[in-house]
Every structure is written in structure tokens, then in C-alpha cells.
Design an enzyme around this catalytic site. Structure first.
Site, PDB file in Angstrom:
ATOM      1  N   HIS A 125      -2.973   0.280   8.429  1.00  7.73           N
ATOM      2  CA  HIS A 125      -1.606   0.873   8.567  1.00  7.73           C
ATOM      3  C   HIS A 125      -2.054   2.084   7.346  1.00  7.73           C
ATOM      4  O   HIS A 125      -1.187   2.927   7.654  1.00  7.73           O
ATOM      5  CB  HIS A 125      -0.595  -0.121   7.734  1.00  7.73           C
ATOM      6  CG  HIS A 125       0.717   0.278   7.449  1.00  7.73           C
ATOM      7  ND1 HIS A 125       1.635  -0.294   8.204  1.00  7.73           N
ATOM      8  CD2 HIS A 125       1.203   1.142   6.536  1.00  7.73           C
ATOM      9  CE1 HIS A 125       2.881   0.357   7.699  1.00  7.73           C
ATOM     10  NE2 HIS A 125       2.551   1.172   6.640  1.00  7.73           N
ATOM     11  N   GLU A 126      -2.539   1.973   6.229  1.00  5.43           N
ATOM     12  CA  GLU A 126      -2.555   3.102   5.331  1.00  5.43           C
ATOM     13  C   GLU A 126      -3.422   4.045   5.812  1.00  5.43           C
ATOM     14  O   GLU A 126      -3.114   5.268   5.549  1.00  5.43           O
ATOM     15  CB  GLU A 126      -3.161   2.459   4.061  1.00  5.43           C
ATOM     16  CG  GLU A 126      -2.268   1.380   3.289  1.00  5.43           C
ATOM     17  CD  GLU A 126      -0.766   1.846   3.165  1.00  5.43           C
ATOM     18  OE1 GLU A 126      -0.442   2.878   3.034  1.00  5.43           O
ATOM     19  OE2 GLU A 126      -0.108   0.992   3.286  1.00  5.43           O
ATOM     20  N   GLY A 186       0.891  -1.332   0.071  1.00  3.61           N
ATOM     21  CA  GLY A 186       0.094  -0.011  -0.046  1.00  3.61           C
ATOM     22  C   GLY A 186       1.041   1.291   0.060  1.00  3.61           C
ATOM     23  O   GLY A 186       1.956   1.116   0.248  1.00  3.61           O
ATOM     24  N   HIS A 194      -1.386   6.227   8.287  1.00  3.16           N
ATOM     25  CA  HIS A 194      -0.255   7.244   7.483  1.00  3.16           C
ATOM     26  C   HIS A 194      -1.063   8.675   7.285  1.00  3.16           C
ATOM     27  O   HIS A 194      -0.858   9.411   7.350  1.00  3.16           O
ATOM     28  CB  HIS A 194       0.070   6.752   6.009  1.00  3.16           C
ATOM     29  CG  HIS A 194       1.132   5.752   6.130  1.00  3.16           C
ATOM     30  ND1 HIS A 194       2.399   6.241   6.558  1.00  3.16           N
ATOM     31  CD2 HIS A 194       1.381   4.430   5.604  1.00  3.16           C
ATOM     32  CE1 HIS A 194       3.322   5.221   6.401  1.00  3.16           C
ATOM     33  NE2 HIS A 194       2.679   4.089   5.980  1.00  3.16           N
ATOM     34  N   CYS A 215       7.098  -0.856   6.391  1.00  4.35           N
ATOM     35  CA  CYS A 215       6.620   0.167   5.685  1.00  4.35           C
ATOM     36  C   CYS A 215       7.626   0.845   4.915  1.00  4.35           C
ATOM     37  O   CYS A 215       8.856   0.861   5.249  1.00  4.35           O
ATOM     38  CB  CYS A 215       6.236   1.324   6.765  1.00  4.35           C
ATOM     39  SG  CYS A 215       5.753   2.969   6.092  1.00  4.35           S
ATOM     40  N   LEU A 216       7.354   1.288   3.693  1.00  2.00           N
ATOM     41  CA  LEU A 216       8.177   1.931   2.825  1.00  2.00           C
ATOM     42  C   LEU A 216       9.041   3.044   3.228  1.00  2.00           C
ATOM     43  O   LEU A 216      10.199   3.677   2.771  1.00  2.00           O
ATOM     44  CB  LEU A 216       7.464   1.911   1.379  1.00  2.00           C
ATOM     45  CG  LEU A 216       7.025   1.082   0.601  1.00  2.00           C
ATOM     46  CD1 LEU A 216       6.020   1.265  -0.744  1.00  2.00           C
ATOM     47  CD2 LEU A 216       8.161  -0.011  -0.088  1.00  2.00           C
ATOM     48  N   GLN A 221       3.136   9.734   2.194  1.00  3.65           N
ATOM     49  CA  GLN A 221       4.409   8.869   1.754  1.00  3.65           C
ATOM     50  C   GLN A 221       5.040   9.628   0.436  1.00  3.65           C
ATOM     51  O   GLN A 221       6.339   9.305   0.250  1.00  3.65           O
ATOM     52  CB  GLN A 221       4.253   7.376   1.544  1.00  3.65           C
ATOM     53  CG  GLN A 221       3.794   6.807   3.029  1.00  3.65           C
ATOM     54  CD  GLN A 221       3.743   5.279   2.815  1.00  3.65           C
ATOM     55  OE1 GLN A 221       2.690   4.781   2.441  1.00  3.65           O
ATOM     56  NE2 GLN A 221       4.836   4.590   2.947  1.00  3.65           N
TER      57      GLN A 221
HETATM   58 NI    NI Z   1       3.598   2.404   5.520  1.00  2.00          NI
END
Ligand code: NI
Length: 191
Positions: A144-145, A49, A148, A102-103, A54
Site C-alpha cells: 500500500h505504501e 503507514g 503511494h 487510507c488516510l 500524502q
Molecule cells: Ni494510504
């Protein structure tokens, strides 16, 4: 389409609450292009995701997709889903300890509680309203998304700091036990 720069922990934009998207903004070619670029960027980075913060955009939109993901091979597939102005409501009190990465947090994973069943209300990229219940690891990905978009990183929810690992040490020492637990959850709740 353009690959966007993924911001990493320490960048203030990851700590800001993203703003609601208006119907006019959602319809605009610029916003539709942002969605396309986010999809491309998520796929290129191997993410499950990607939320707008981000990539430096303070807007409540995230993209989610899982297809044979090498970063998370145990995750059940999720068709490409664009969530605009999402809200989450836990269906009950049950939680499950998920090991996440997480990216925006390079080379770190940790374990944190997520609701097993959540109702997700959102608009898709065409402005259609959806209300669906997500469960299991898939519910974790949605949580999680949406976190963010509220300026929250998985790091904030880790209750036991001794669960922090690099990806290499996760594979070496912790992966098998987590995957066994995760498979049991997926079998029980179907996602
Ligand atoms: Ni993440």
C-alpha cells in the site's frame, strides 16, 4: 516536530510518482526532519503507514508502524520502519483479498488483491540497505505504501466496486467475516 497536512484523494500530488532520494538529500537535516514529522503525523492520525506524497512531498520515503492500532486492530504489530527508495518483488503468485482504508481516502474501505509474500529492498533513514521478505497483512501494508510513491491509491486496485464501504458499514456488515479470514492468514503465514 510538526504535524503535517494529510492530502486527500483529488490532490494531484497523490497521483505523481515520487522521485528517488539521493544519499546527500537523505543525510540532510531537512530530510531527517521530514521523516520525524511523517512519523509524528502517522501516529497522530492513527495510520499504519504514511507515504511522502500524502504530505505533499514528492520523495520516495514512507514510514510504517503498527502498535495496537484502533483503525486496524487485527493487524499484527510492525516495528517503526522508515523505507527510502523501496522496491518490491513478489516472491510467488499467491494473493489475498485485503480490505483496506487510507488516510488520504476519508471514510472509505474496499477489498483488493495483494501479494502474500514480497521481497522489500530499501534504505533506512541512516542510508543502510535492507532486503527482507514481508508476508501476510504486513506485506499488504508495505505494498500500500509503495503504491503511494508510484501515485497509486488502493481505490485503483479494487476489482469489485460493490466491496466499497464506509468505515461504519464495514464494522456493521463486513468486519467479522474479514477479520476471520485475516486471522487465518496471519496464523498461516505469521504476519
Ligand atoms: Ni494510504
Amino acid at each position: 516536530m510538526t504535524l503535517l497536512e494529510i492530502r486527500s484523494v483529488g490532490d494531484p500530488v497523490l497521483r505523481e510518482r515520487a522521485a528517488e532520494v539521493s544519499p546527500d538529500e537523505l543525510r540532510s537535516p531537512e530530510f531527517q526532519r521530514l521523516i520525524d514529522d511523517m512519523i509524528e503525523t502517522m501516529r497522530a492520525a492513527g495510520g499504519a503507514g504514511l507515504a511522502a506524497n500524502q504530505v505533499g512531498e514528492r520523495r520516495r520515503v514512507a514510514v510504517i508502524e503498527v502498535r495496537d492500532n484502533p483503525r486496524y486492530p487485527y493487524k499484527p504489530p510492525i516495528p517503526l520502519t522508515v523505507i527510502v527508495n523501496p522496491t518490491l518483488t513478489p516472491v510467488d503468485d499467491e494473493t489475498f483479498a485485503i480490505n483496506e482504508g487510507c488516510l488520504s481516502v476519508p471514510d472509505l474501505r474496499g477489498e483488493l488483491p495483494r501479494h502474500v509474500s514480497v521481497r522489500v529492498d530499501y534504505l533506512d533513514r541512516d542510508g543502510e540497505a535492507h532486503s527482507e521478505v514481508q508476508r501476510g497483512l504486513t506485506a499488504g501494508t508495505f505494498q500500500h505504501e509503495v503504491d503511494h510513491l508510484d501515485g497509486i491509491l488502493f481505490l485503483d486496485r479494487v476489482e469489485d466496486p460493490t466491496t466499497f464501504t464506509t468505515w461504519k458499514q464495514f464494522d456493521r456488515y463486513h468486519r467479522d467475516a474479514f477479520v476471520a479470514r485475516a486471522r487465518a492468514l496471519v496464523e498461516r503465514v505469521g504476519a
